[in-house]
Design an enzyme around this catalytic site. Sequence first.
Site, short mmCIF file in Angstrom:
data_model
loop_
_atom_site.label_atom_id
_atom_site.label_comp_id
_atom_site.label_asym_id
_atom_site.label_seq_id
_atom_site.Cartn_x
_atom_site.Cartn_y
_atom_site.Cartn_z
N GLU A 29 0.83 -1.21 0.00
CA GLU A 29 0.00 0.00 0.00
C GLU A 29 0.86 1.25 0.00
O GLU A 29 1.86 1.32 0.73
CB GLU A 29 -0.89 -0.02 1.24
CG GLU A 29 -2.24 0.59 1.03
CD GLU A 29 -3.07 -0.18 0.00
OE1 GLU A 29 -3.08 0.25 -1.17
OE2 GLU A 29 -3.68 -1.18 0.36
N HIS A 30 0.46 2.21 -0.81
CA HIS A 30 1.16 3.49 -0.92
C HIS A 30 2.61 3.30 -1.34
O HIS A 30 3.49 4.02 -0.88
CB HIS A 30 1.11 4.25 0.42
CG HIS A 30 -0.18 5.00 0.61
ND1 HIS A 30 -0.44 6.18 -0.01
CD2 HIS A 30 -1.28 4.71 1.34
CE1 HIS A 30 -1.66 6.61 0.35
NE2 HIS A 30 -2.19 5.72 1.16
N GLY A 121 -11.76 3.06 -1.46
CA GLY A 121 -10.46 2.41 -1.59
C GLY A 121 -10.52 1.15 -2.45
O GLY A 121 -9.61 0.33 -2.42
N SER A 123 -11.13 1.43 -5.80
CA SER A 123 -10.78 1.86 -7.13
C SER A 123 -11.96 2.04 -8.07
O SER A 123 -11.89 1.72 -9.26
CB SER A 123 -9.84 0.81 -7.72
OG SER A 123 -8.83 1.43 -8.39
N SER A 124 -13.04 2.60 -7.53
CA SER A 124 -14.19 2.88 -8.38
C SER A 124 -13.81 3.90 -9.45
O SER A 124 -14.30 3.85 -10.57
CB SER A 124 -15.35 3.41 -7.54
OG SER A 124 -14.97 4.55 -6.83
N SER A 125 -12.92 4.81 -9.10
CA SER A 125 -12.54 5.86 -10.05
C SER A 125 -11.75 5.30 -11.23
O SER A 125 -12.06 5.59 -12.39
CB SER A 125 -11.73 6.95 -9.35
OG SER A 125 -10.57 6.39 -8.78
N ASP A 168 -3.90 0.58 -9.89
CA ASP A 168 -5.33 0.35 -10.10
C ASP A 168 -5.64 0.09 -11.57
O ASP A 168 -6.43 -0.80 -11.90
CB ASP A 168 -6.14 1.56 -9.61
CG ASP A 168 -5.85 1.87 -8.16
OD1 ASP A 168 -5.20 1.05 -7.50
OD2 ASP A 168 -6.28 2.95 -7.69
P1 NG1 Z 1 -7.40 4.27 -4.15
O1 NG1 Z 1 -7.59 5.57 -3.51
O2 NG1 Z 1 -7.57 3.16 -3.23
O3 NG1 Z 1 -8.20 4.10 -5.38
C1 NG1 Z 1 -4.85 5.10 -4.52
C2 NG1 Z 1 -4.03 5.19 -5.81
C3 NG1 Z 1 -3.15 3.96 -6.01
C4 NG1 Z 1 -2.34 3.66 -4.75
C5 NG1 Z 1 -3.28 3.59 -3.54
C6 NG1 Z 1 -2.54 3.38 -2.23
C7 NG1 Z 1 -5.06 6.35 -7.71
C8 NG1 Z 1 -5.93 6.20 -8.90
N1 NG1 Z 1 -4.92 5.26 -6.96
O4 NG1 Z 1 -5.85 4.14 -4.66
O5 NG1 Z 1 -2.30 4.18 -7.11
O6 NG1 Z 1 -1.31 4.58 -4.56
O7 NG1 Z 1 -4.02 4.81 -3.41
O8 NG1 Z 1 -1.82 2.18 -2.27
O9 NG1 Z 1 -4.53 7.41 -7.46
#
Ligand code: NG1
Length: 400
Positions: A29-30, A121, A123-125, A168
Amino acid sequence: MLEDVFEETYGSPPTLLVRAPGRVNLIGEHIDYNGLPVFPMALQREVRLVLRPRDDQTVRLRSNDDRFAPIDFEIEQEIEPWEKGSWGNYAKAPAQELAQRFAIRRGFDGVLQSDIPVAAGLSSSSAIVNAVGLALAHINEVSTEPRTLAGVMADAEQYVGTQGGGMDQAISLGARDRCAAKITFHPLRLRHVLVPDDWCFIVADSGEVAEKSGALRDAYNQRRNECDEALRIMTRHLATQNITTQPDTTYPDLCSAIDAGTLIKIAEQVLQGSLLRRFRHAVTEAARVEEAVGRMLAADLQGFGALMADSHESLRIDYHVSTPALDELVAVATKGGAAGARLTGAGFGGCVVALANRSTVGEVLETLVTEYFGQRDRTGRREEQLFEATPCRGASIREI
Ligand code: NG1
């Protein structure tokens, strides 16, 4: 039916169906934005988009969820974003990127639906970015090969202002059925690992919204900048010791040249405060990813779970992206018998993922229901907030 909504809206039937799944990150993560490996899987929750190509540069898109107003825009090299947090920016993002790189000119009429919890968290986006990107690439005859498109879509999503990594987009486009994937970057590679049949990954949503395109964008970007700064200081120091000499040393370079324990000892001398903590998380998390892949291949559920627990602690203490609700969910899942649990995605709210054996998963779910979701104010959308994630294949497009 989505097709009926399309016909009612545009007066003729759609010709193409795109699906793009959300994902749950199992560990790592991150650290994707540091170029370090991650280990997610795509899940059964997905974006579905039905569409009909147009002969001009217009994109008209509506969601079957009334919370999201219909949008339309022209495909151009520079597309003005709507205001921060607006869902339509996730459609403009791939359009602008594909226009700049491949001069695409054809838009579409489309209707979209998603059952991926929003800002949780999962990844819907990126699923929207990928679905629209795959549609535009297909109708404009640009390569839709998953790894190529994933790189393009990762750059595309920067349009919304979050400086994310490429995890994602890569997993949503490239996943294989029944598998998680270890993703490495620069160059992008996916190593598919079969999830053992008796492993169950539970997703539990805290209900706290983690809207990354809105207010949390700065907190996310700040961590990324802190990691860059920590790396700069470390490589400068190592150069004075003649340990590494390249000025553009990356996190993967550092982690493969020096073992994690030694790196952290050096960091403790050289870095302070939040820079030390961010660096320590990045390095230890990368080591956990490597180990976790081995644990899954060996079907060692307890070993994998222990790594998830360590990951959560590191995200809580060193990365400072957890919340009391996420900590509580982790504790409740563990108490219910999960082998391990951790926040998943960017944190600051959103979901945790917990690992349990098929024979004990019922008990973990029950404990979560009675001790977290059964409480006042948390009973709203149980089946949306608590479910088992099934590893699914990546995005696809087909004629209908
Ligand atoms: P989330 O917020 O879970 O969709 C984001 C980043 C990933 C990754 C994670 C943390 C985007 C599209 N996604 O995901 O690349 O850094 O946080 O591990 O920015």
